[in-house]
Design a protein around this motif. Structure first.
Motif, PDB file in Angstrom:
ATOM      1  N   TRP A   1      35.520  46.192  50.387  1.00  9.95           N
ATOM      2  CA  TRP A   1      36.409  45.049  50.609  1.00  9.95           C
ATOM      3  C   TRP A   1      35.676  43.729  50.372  1.00  9.95           C
ATOM      4  CZ3 TRP A   1      41.493  45.649  51.006  1.00  9.95           C
ATOM      5  CH2 TRP A   1      41.952  46.932  51.309  1.00  9.95           C
ATOM      6  N   ASN A   2      34.616  43.764  49.566  1.00 10.82           N
ATOM      7  CA  ASN A   2      33.856  42.573  49.252  1.00 10.82           C
ATOM      8  C   ASN A   2      34.736  41.570  48.500  1.00 10.82           C
ATOM      9  OD1 ASN A   2      31.694  40.833  48.855  1.00 10.82           O
ATOM     10  ND2 ASN A   2      31.100  41.811  46.951  1.00 10.82           N
ATOM     11  N   ASN A   3      34.748  40.329  48.939  1.00 15.35           N
ATOM     12  CA  ASN A   3      35.508  39.272  48.276  1.00 15.35           C
ATOM     13  C   ASN A   3      34.560  38.525  47.341  1.00 15.35           C
ATOM     14  OD1 ASN A   3      37.379  37.425  47.515  1.00 15.35           O
ATOM     15  ND2 ASN A   3      37.379  36.284  49.429  1.00 15.35           N
ATOM     16  N   GLU A   4      34.456  39.011  46.120  1.00 14.96           N
ATOM     17  CA  GLU A   4      33.513  38.447  45.152  1.00 14.96           C
ATOM     18  C   GLU A   4      33.982  37.066  44.695  1.00 14.96           C
ATOM     19  OE1 GLU A   4      30.414  37.734  43.572  1.00 14.96           O
ATOM     20  OE2 GLU A   4      30.454  39.874  44.065  1.00 14.96           O
ATOM     21  N   VAL A   5      33.037  36.115  44.614  1.00 22.50           N
ATOM     22  CA  VAL A   5      33.374  34.759  44.199  1.00 22.50           C
ATOM     23  C   VAL A   5      32.788  34.406  42.837  1.00 22.50           C
ATOM     24  CG1 VAL A   5      33.660  33.897  46.544  1.00 22.50           C
ATOM     25  CG2 VAL A   5      31.420  33.759  45.452  1.00 22.50           C
ATOM     26  N   PHE A   6      31.835  35.165  42.338  1.00 24.54           N
ATOM     27  CA  PHE A   6      31.204  34.877  41.062  1.00 24.54           C
ATOM     28  C   PHE A   6      32.124  35.365  39.944  1.00 24.54           C
ATOM     29  CE2 PHE A   6      27.805  35.897  37.834  1.00 24.54           C
ATOM     30  CZ  PHE A   6      27.519  34.577  37.548  1.00 24.54           C
ATOM     31  N   PRO A   7      32.595  34.453  39.073  1.00 23.82           N
ATOM     32  CA  PRO A   7      33.593  34.817  38.065  1.00 23.82           C
ATOM     33  C   PRO A   7      33.203  35.995  37.172  1.00 23.82           C
ATOM     34  CG  PRO A   7      33.340  32.442  38.141  1.00 23.82           C
ATOM     35  CD  PRO A   7      32.278  33.020  39.026  1.00 23.82           C
ATOM     36  N   ALA A   8      31.945  36.049  36.746  1.00 23.37           N
ATOM     37  CA  ALA A   8      31.531  37.150  35.866  1.00 23.37           C
ATOM     38  C   ALA A   8      31.647  38.491  36.580  1.00 23.37           C
ATOM     39  CB  ALA A   8      30.103  36.925  35.380  1.00 23.37           C
ATOM     40  N   LEU A   9      31.305  38.533  37.859  1.00 21.05           N
ATOM     41  CA  LEU A   9      31.415  39.787  38.608  1.00 21.05           C
ATOM     42  C   LEU A   9      32.866  40.131  38.917  1.00 21.05           C
ATOM     43  CD1 LEU A   9      28.377  39.687  41.042  1.00 21.05           C
ATOM     44  CD2 LEU A   9      28.629  40.870  38.869  1.00 21.05           C
ATOM     45  N   ARG A  10      33.694  39.121  39.146  1.00 17.45           N
ATOM     46  CA  ARG A  10      35.134  39.390  39.336  1.00 17.45           C
ATOM     47  C   ARG A  10      35.719  40.028  38.089  1.00 17.45           C
ATOM     48  NH1 ARG A  10      36.386  34.002  41.830  1.00 17.45           N
ATOM     49  NH2 ARG A  10      37.118  33.545  39.741  1.00 17.45           N
ATOM     50  N   ASP A  11      35.352  39.489  36.926  1.00 14.69           N
ATOM     51  CA  ASP A  11      35.824  40.053  35.660  1.00 14.69           C
ATOM     52  C   ASP A  11      35.311  41.476  35.467  1.00 14.69           C
ATOM     53  OD1 ASP A  11      37.053  37.633  35.224  1.00 14.69           O
ATOM     54  OD2 ASP A  11      35.567  36.924  33.756  1.00 14.69           O
ATOM     55  N   LEU A  12      34.041  41.703  35.781  1.00 18.87           N
ATOM     56  CA  LEU A  12      33.469  43.037  35.648  1.00 18.87           C
ATOM     57  C   LEU A  12      34.178  44.030  36.562  1.00 18.87           C
ATOM     58  CD1 LEU A  12      31.368  45.045  34.609  1.00 18.87           C
ATOM     59  CD2 LEU A  12      29.829  44.217  36.416  1.00 18.87           C
ATOM     60  N   ARG A  13      34.460  43.621  37.784  1.00 19.55           N
ATOM     61  CA  ARG A  13      35.182  44.506  38.717  1.00 19.55           C
ATOM     62  C   ARG A  13      36.562  44.852  38.162  1.00 19.55           C
ATOM     63  NH1 ARG A  13      33.528  43.579  44.791  1.00 19.55           N
ATOM     64  NH2 ARG A  13      35.291  44.950  45.056  1.00 19.55           N
ATOM     65  N   GLY A  14      37.215  43.879  37.537  1.00 16.01           N
ATOM     66  CA  GLY A  14      38.520  44.135  36.932  1.00 16.01           C
ATOM     67  C   GLY A  14      38.436  45.149  35.800  1.00 16.01           C
ATOM     68  N   VAL A  15      37.436  44.986  34.941  1.00 16.28           N
ATOM     69  CA  VAL A  15      37.249  45.931  33.836  1.00 16.28           C
ATOM     70  C   VAL A  15      36.973  47.331  34.369  1.00 16.28           C
ATOM     71  CG1 VAL A  15      35.709  46.562  31.924  1.00 16.28           C
ATOM     72  CG2 VAL A  15      36.495  44.206  32.167  1.00 16.28           C
ATOM     73  N   LEU A  16      36.097  47.429  35.363  1.00 13.23           N
ATOM     74  CA  LEU A  16      35.780  48.738  35.932  1.00 13.23           C
ATOM     75  C   LEU A  16      36.993  49.363  36.615  1.00 13.23           C
ATOM     76  CD1 LEU A  16      32.217  48.061  37.361  1.00 13.23           C
ATOM     77  CD2 LEU A  16      32.835  49.381  35.322  1.00 13.23           C
ATOM     78  N   ALA A  17      37.808  48.544  37.261  1.00 15.38           N
ATOM     79  CA  ALA A  17      39.013  49.081  37.917  1.00 15.38           C
ATOM     80  C   ALA A  17      40.009  49.618  36.888  1.00 15.38           C
ATOM     81  CB  ALA A  17      39.663  47.986  38.766  1.00 15.38           C
ATOM     82  N   ARG A  18      40.092  48.935  35.753  1.00 17.28           N
ATOM     83  CA  ARG A  18      41.039  49.382  34.703  1.00 17.28           C
ATOM     84  C   ARG A  18      40.502  50.527  33.879  1.00 17.28           C
ATOM     85  NH1 ARG A  18      41.126  43.995  33.921  1.00 17.28           N
ATOM     86  NH2 ARG A  18      40.055  44.160  31.925  1.00 17.28           N
ATOM     87  N   CYS A  19      39.216  50.479  33.541  1.00 23.03           N
ATOM     88  CA  CYS A  19      38.669  51.402  32.547  1.00 23.03           C
ATOM     89  C   CYS A  19      37.638  52.386  33.107  1.00 23.03           C
ATOM     90  CB  CYS A  19      37.998  50.628  31.418  1.00 23.03           C
ATOM     91  SG  CYS A  19      39.057  49.394  30.672  1.00 23.03           S
ATOM     92  N   GLY A  20      37.196  52.174  34.312  1.00 21.81           N
ATOM     93  CA  GLY A  20      36.124  53.010  34.861  1.00 21.81           C
ATOM     94  C   GLY A  20      36.598  54.404  35.246  1.00 21.81           C
ATOM     95  N   ARG A  21      35.651  55.306  35.342  1.00 22.81           N
ATOM     96  CA  ARG A  21      35.928  56.672  35.769  1.00 22.81           C
ATOM     97  C   ARG A  21      34.957  57.022  36.884  1.00 22.81           C
ATOM     98  NH1 ARG A  21      35.543  58.587  29.853  1.00 22.81           N
ATOM     99  NH2 ARG A  21      33.419  58.579  30.574  1.00 22.81           N
TER     100      ARG A  21
END
Length: 83
Positions: free
Chosen positions: A60-80
């Motif tokens: 439940w980490n509330n990430e504030v760094f934009p690059a990490l927010r984007d990375l989390r989004g990519v991993l949520a969509r494409c990660g396995r």
């Protein structure tokens, strides 16, 4: 680092502007190393012993760094999940 996602590896980046006084960076460098390693160790201990993460079963980490927010989004969509 593991399939259960109970451990992680923490990386950091530190940018230090070179002081104008020659040689001072070499004098203070041991303190800089100690400080950054201490912060990393605290983060690692906090993550590995987080009861909130264990009890909720999620991060439940509330990430504030934009690059990490984007990375989390990519991993949520494409990660396995790890095998």
């Amino acid at each position: 680092m593991d399939a259960e996602q109970r451990t992680n590896r923490t990386y950091g980046y530190l940018s230090v502007k070179k002081p104008q006084v020659p040689g001072i960076i070499h004098a203070v460098w041991p303190f800089v190393v100690w400080f950054t390693e201490n912060i990393s160790a605290r983060i690692r201990r906090s993550w590995n012993t987080s009861s909130a993460r264990t009890s909720t079963g999620a991060d439940w980490n509330n990430e504030v760094f934009p690059a990490l927010r984007d990375l989390r989004g990519v991993l949520a969509r494409c990660g396995r999940p790890m095998a």
